[in-house]
Structures are given as C-alpha cells and as structure tokens.
Design a protein around this motif. Structure first.
Motif, PDB file in Angstrom:
ATOM      1  N   HIS A 181      16.879  29.130 -25.528  1.00 25.05           N
ATOM      2  CA  HIS A 181      15.897  29.122 -24.444  1.00 25.05           C
ATOM      3  C   HIS A 181      14.600  28.437 -24.882  1.00 25.05           C
ATOM      4  O   HIS A 181      13.996  27.659 -24.127  1.00 25.05           O
ATOM      5  CB  HIS A 181      15.630  30.567 -24.001  1.00 25.05           C
ATOM      6  CG  HIS A 181      14.798  30.687 -22.776  1.00 25.05           C
ATOM      7  ND1 HIS A 181      13.582  31.334 -22.752  1.00 25.05           N
ATOM      8  CD2 HIS A 181      14.994  30.233 -21.505  1.00 25.05           C
ATOM      9  CE1 HIS A 181      13.077  31.299 -21.531  1.00 25.05           C
ATOM     10  NE2 HIS A 181      13.917  30.627 -20.754  1.00 25.05           N
TER      11      HIS A 181
ATOM     12  N   MET B  26      15.150  24.659 -25.112  1.00 21.35           N
ATOM     13  CA  MET B  26      15.195  24.083 -23.767  1.00 21.35           C
ATOM     14  C   MET B  26      13.784  23.947 -23.195  1.00 21.35           C
ATOM     15  O   MET B  26      13.479  22.982 -22.491  1.00 21.35           O
ATOM     16  CB  MET B  26      16.062  24.936 -22.837  1.00 21.35           C
ATOM     17  CG  MET B  26      17.542  24.903 -23.154  1.00 21.35           C
ATOM     18  SD  MET B  26      18.309  23.284 -22.848  1.00 21.35           S
ATOM     19  CE  MET B  26      18.404  23.243 -21.071  1.00 21.35           C
ATOM     20  N   ARG B  27      12.924  24.889 -23.496  1.00 23.20           N
ATOM     21  CA  ARG B  27      11.553  24.834 -22.985  1.00 23.20           C
ATOM     22  C   ARG B  27      10.722  23.784 -23.722  1.00 23.20           C
ATOM     23  O   ARG B  27       9.938  23.054 -23.107  1.00 23.20           O
ATOM     24  CB  ARG B  27      10.889  26.214 -23.126  1.00 23.20           C
ATOM     25  CG  ARG B  27      11.427  27.274 -22.190  1.00 23.20           C
ATOM     26  CD  ARG B  27      10.892  28.639 -22.556  1.00 23.20           C
ATOM     27  NE  ARG B  27       9.419  28.690 -22.488  1.00 23.20           N
ATOM     28  CZ  ARG B  27       8.681  29.647 -23.043  1.00 23.20           C
ATOM     29  NH1 ARG B  27       9.266  30.622 -23.725  1.00 23.20           N
ATOM     30  NH2 ARG B  27       7.367  29.620 -22.937  1.00 23.20           N
TER      31      ARG B  27
ATOM     32  N   PHE C  32      23.134  20.327 -27.766  1.00 21.00           N
ATOM     33  CA  PHE C  32      22.080  19.319 -27.697  1.00 21.00           C
ATOM     34  C   PHE C  32      22.546  18.052 -28.425  1.00 21.00           C
ATOM     35  O   PHE C  32      23.323  18.111 -29.371  1.00 21.00           O
ATOM     36  CB  PHE C  32      20.797  19.822 -28.366  1.00 21.00           C
ATOM     37  CG  PHE C  32      20.204  21.039 -27.686  1.00 21.00           C
ATOM     38  CD1 PHE C  32      19.355  20.887 -26.598  1.00 21.00           C
ATOM     39  CD2 PHE C  32      20.517  22.310 -28.121  1.00 21.00           C
ATOM     40  CE1 PHE C  32      18.813  22.001 -25.966  1.00 21.00           C
ATOM     41  CE2 PHE C  32      19.989  23.431 -27.504  1.00 21.00           C
ATOM     42  CZ  PHE C  32      19.132  23.276 -26.415  1.00 21.00           C
TER      43      PHE C  32
ATOM     44  N   HIS D 191      18.227  16.640 -26.564  1.00 24.39           N
ATOM     45  CA  HIS D 191      18.574  16.471 -25.157  1.00 24.39           C
ATOM     46  C   HIS D 191      19.764  17.374 -24.833  1.00 24.39           C
ATOM     47  O   HIS D 191      20.801  17.290 -25.490  1.00 24.39           O
ATOM     48  CB  HIS D 191      18.925  15.012 -24.866  1.00 24.39           C
ATOM     49  CG  HIS D 191      17.757  14.086 -25.049  1.00 24.39           C
ATOM     50  ND1 HIS D 191      16.928  13.708 -24.024  1.00 24.39           N
ATOM     51  CD2 HIS D 191      17.263  13.476 -26.171  1.00 24.39           C
ATOM     52  CE1 HIS D 191      15.968  12.907 -24.475  1.00 24.39           C
ATOM     53  NE2 HIS D 191      16.158  12.749 -25.790  1.00 24.39           N
ATOM     54  N   PRO D 192      19.622  18.259 -23.866  1.00 24.75           N
ATOM     55  CA  PRO D 192      20.709  19.195 -23.569  1.00 24.75           C
ATOM     56  C   PRO D 192      21.951  18.491 -23.041  1.00 24.75           C
ATOM     57  O   PRO D 192      21.859  17.522 -22.292  1.00 24.75           O
ATOM     58  CB  PRO D 192      20.107  20.111 -22.498  1.00 24.75           C
ATOM     59  CG  PRO D 192      18.985  19.331 -21.896  1.00 24.75           C
ATOM     60  CD  PRO D 192      18.455  18.463 -22.991  1.00 24.75           C
TER      61      PRO D 192
ATOM     62  N   ALA E 245      25.015  22.770 -21.791  1.00 25.05           N
ATOM     63  CA  ALA E 245      23.757  23.511 -21.943  1.00 25.05           C
ATOM     64  C   ALA E 245      23.058  23.654 -20.591  1.00 25.05           C
ATOM     65  O   ALA E 245      22.516  24.720 -20.263  1.00 25.05           O
ATOM     66  CB  ALA E 245      22.848  22.790 -22.939  1.00 25.05           C
ATOM     67  N   GLU E 246      23.064  22.573 -19.811  1.00 27.65           N
ATOM     68  CA  GLU E 246      22.444  22.644 -18.479  1.00 27.65           C
ATOM     69  C   GLU E 246      23.164  23.661 -17.598  1.00 27.65           C
ATOM     70  O   GLU E 246      22.547  24.340 -16.776  1.00 27.65           O
ATOM     71  CB  GLU E 246      22.478  21.261 -17.814  1.00 27.65           C
ATOM     72  CG  GLU E 246      21.654  20.190 -18.526  1.00 27.65           C
ATOM     73  CD  GLU E 246      20.162  20.326 -18.235  1.00 27.65           C
ATOM     74  OE1 GLU E 246      19.751  21.310 -17.591  1.00 27.65           O
ATOM     75  OE2 GLU E 246      19.403  19.439 -18.688  1.00 27.65           O
TER      76      GLU E 246
ATOM     77  N   LEU F 293      22.053  27.257 -18.517  1.00 24.87           N
ATOM     78  CA  LEU F 293      20.613  27.524 -18.507  1.00 24.87           C
ATOM     79  C   LEU F 293      20.179  28.504 -17.410  1.00 24.87           C
ATOM     80  O   LEU F 293      19.391  29.422 -17.695  1.00 24.87           O
ATOM     81  CB  LEU F 293      19.832  26.218 -18.392  1.00 24.87           C
ATOM     82  CG  LEU F 293      18.307  26.364 -18.361  1.00 24.87           C
ATOM     83  CD1 LEU F 293      17.805  27.019 -19.644  1.00 24.87           C
ATOM     84  CD2 LEU F 293      17.636  25.006 -18.142  1.00 24.87           C
TER      85      LEU F 293
ATOM     86  N   GLU G 226      18.034  31.807 -18.270  1.00 21.83           N
ATOM     87  CA  GLU G 226      16.682  31.995 -17.741  1.00 21.83           C
ATOM     88  C   GLU G 226      16.571  33.328 -16.994  1.00 21.83           C
ATOM     89  O   GLU G 226      15.542  34.000 -17.055  1.00 21.83           O
ATOM     90  CB  GLU G 226      16.312  30.827 -16.824  1.00 21.83           C
ATOM     91  CG  GLU G 226      15.963  29.561 -17.598  1.00 21.83           C
ATOM     92  CD  GLU G 226      15.504  28.445 -16.683  1.00 21.83           C
ATOM     93  OE1 GLU G 226      15.979  28.406 -15.523  1.00 21.83           O
ATOM     94  OE2 GLU G 226      14.689  27.620 -17.129  1.00 21.83           O
TER      95      GLU G 226
END
Length: 297
Positions: free
Chosen positions: A10, A13-14, A48, A56-57, A61-62, A65, A69
């Motif tokens: 997380h 990703m942020r 990534f 880059h995800p 990963a996307e 997410l 979250e």
C-alpha cells in the motif's frame, strides 16, 4: 499476503518508490525492498516493474489495490474510533438515577454532555432506590445516582452533593413569600411527605420532632413529583427533594429551604471493582461540575 506485506504494498502504491514508501512507514529502504521481494516470491508473480528508478504497478497489482485500500480505510476507522473512545467522544453509557434525580439534574447533565459529544449514546433509567442498587450490582448499569443511605457489600459510593429537603408550595401560599421556612412554622400546616418506609422519611420525622412540631401529614407519597403535584393543586406544603424544580421549573410552584436544614447526600454508586471506561470518567467529571451549578449551590 500478510498484514506487513499489505502495508508495504500500500505504501509503495502511494509513494511510487521504495524510498518514498520507507519514509511513509518510518522504516529503512532495505527493509521495504526485502518485504516486497519476499511478497512477490510468495505470490509467484511480480507486483511492480522497475523503470527509471520508479516502481510501476502491474495489472495484477492494480486489480488488488481497491480491496487493499478498503482494508486500510477500515484500519484508519478503527484508529479514529480508538482515539474517540480514549477521548470519551463516542461510546455507550448506561446510567440510572432515583426518580427525582433522573428526571431533574441528571437529565439536564446528560443533555449538556451529549451536546458536546454527538457520537455518544446514553441509556438513562429512573428507578426506585432498591432497583437502582440491583441494576448496579448486576452491572446492567455502569453508574447509579441515588440518595443515602446505601449499604451493600458489592457497591462503592462517593458523595456527589449535599442538599436539603425543601418546602414546595404554591406561589400564593402564605409562606411562599419567605426566603426560607423555619421548621416551627409548619406546626398545624397540612403537609405532604414521604411514605414511612422511604429512607428520607426518618430524616423528616426527626427534624419535626426536634423542633417540637406535631405534623399534620395529610398525604404520604412515594415520589417527590407526586408531592409537588399535590402542592400545585392546593394540598398544602410538600416536604420533598426540590431537585426537579431546580432544572424543570413548574409555573405556580416554589421551593423554599428549611431551617434547620434536613440534609441529604446524593451518592455516585458503582459496582465494586468494576472497570471504569474513559467515557464514564469524563461523564462523572462533567456531572460534578454541572450539579452545583444546576442546584445553585
């Protein structure tokens, strides 16, 4: 993925970089890289792609997410709830008061407490003295507020306030114009007061006897409110607790203190050794501040 791996994922990703994720988490860059590498090894798929110093995800990963979250949104919510519980701004409080107290200054204090804490929920019961003790002992009620005497091995008490029995009468009664009433002036007057088994009746009888007054007790009641209603309708003077009139004035009725004073103590009543919540502690502090103001003492 365990919680630590979810936390690192997380953060990456942020932040978009290992360095940024480490800064968010307050840990070293190598520790983030190690957790991330171990996570991808366990999952047997990359999360990534490393391009130009940034992460880059991947589509996988996307895809996960939104669910991750949601997990951290819930964790944030739990954190806020814990802070609010510690601060006494949310939670549920169970209270009980003897009838004149619950309907008088305890209700007024609950209202002002809630005005500052809209997230709090309160259960407030008006009970007889014996019912109040039973509910505290069984821990159905976290805090009871009642009149002395209270003697029970499973409860502990603290004095909240000392006050006095008062003469409640119509505002056109011959004694209503006085600031206080001498007990001797009650000789020959029609009086409403408590039933003989009520705890406060002994205090009233003793005070009248010490003053040499032979009372003309025309009505005996179990509740102060009933005595006030009788006084309102012209049945003489009610010797009762004036708590209700202090916070809920009834047009046409006045309360005058007696001299000498028939003192009574109001007690905070709790189950012995019961844990005390932060919310309860804050309410008791608020109650101790508000009651003298409401009673004008």
């Amino acid at each position: 993925m365990n919680l630590r791996q979810l936390e690192v994922f997380h953060a990456v990703m942020r932040a978009g970089t290992v360095t940024g994720a480490a800064r968010l988490l307050g840990v070293t860059q190598p520790s983030v890289s190690t957790v991330l590498k171990h996570c991808e090894t366990q999952l047997r798929m990359p999360l990534f792609r490393r391009i130009g110093g940034r992460l880059h995800p991947t589509p996988e990963a996307e895809a996960i997410l939104p669910d991750i979250e949601a997990i951290f949104a819930r964790l944030d919510s739990v954190g806020r709830q814990l802070r609010d519980l510690k601060g006494g701004s949310i939670g549920t409080l169970s209270l009980a008061g003897a009838f004149p107290i619950a309907n008088g200054y305890l209700a007024a204090t609950v209202a002002s407490f809630l005005a500052e804490r809209p997230g709090v929920r309160i259960v407030l019961q008006a009970l007889t003295s014996s019912e109040l003790i039973d509910r505290v002992v069984s821990r159905e009620v976290e805090l009871g507020v009642g009149l002395e005497p209270v003697v029970h091995p499973e409860v502990e008490t603290e004095v909240l306030v000392s006050s006095g029995v008062a003469c409640v009468m119509r505002d056109d009664h011959p004694l209503a114009g006085q600031e206080e009433i001498a007990i001797g002036q009650l000789d020959g007057m029609s009086i409403t007061t408590f039933l003989s088994r009520a705890p406060l009746r002994g205090y009233v009888d003793r005070a009248l006897s010490d003053a040499g007054v032979v009372p003309h007790i025309s009505v005996q009641v179990s509740m102060s409110m009933t005595g006030m209603a009788l006084a309102y309708h012209g049945a003489g003077i009610a010797l009762v607790e004036p708590f209700l009139l202090s916070t809920l004035p009834l047009p046409g009725l006045v309360a005058r203190p007696l001299r000498p004073r028939i003192e009574m103590k109001t007690l905070l009543i709790r189950a012995r050794s019961a844990p005390r919540s932060a919310l309860m502690t804050r309410f008791v502090t608020h109650l101790r501040r508000e009651v003298p103001r409401l009673l004008g003492s």
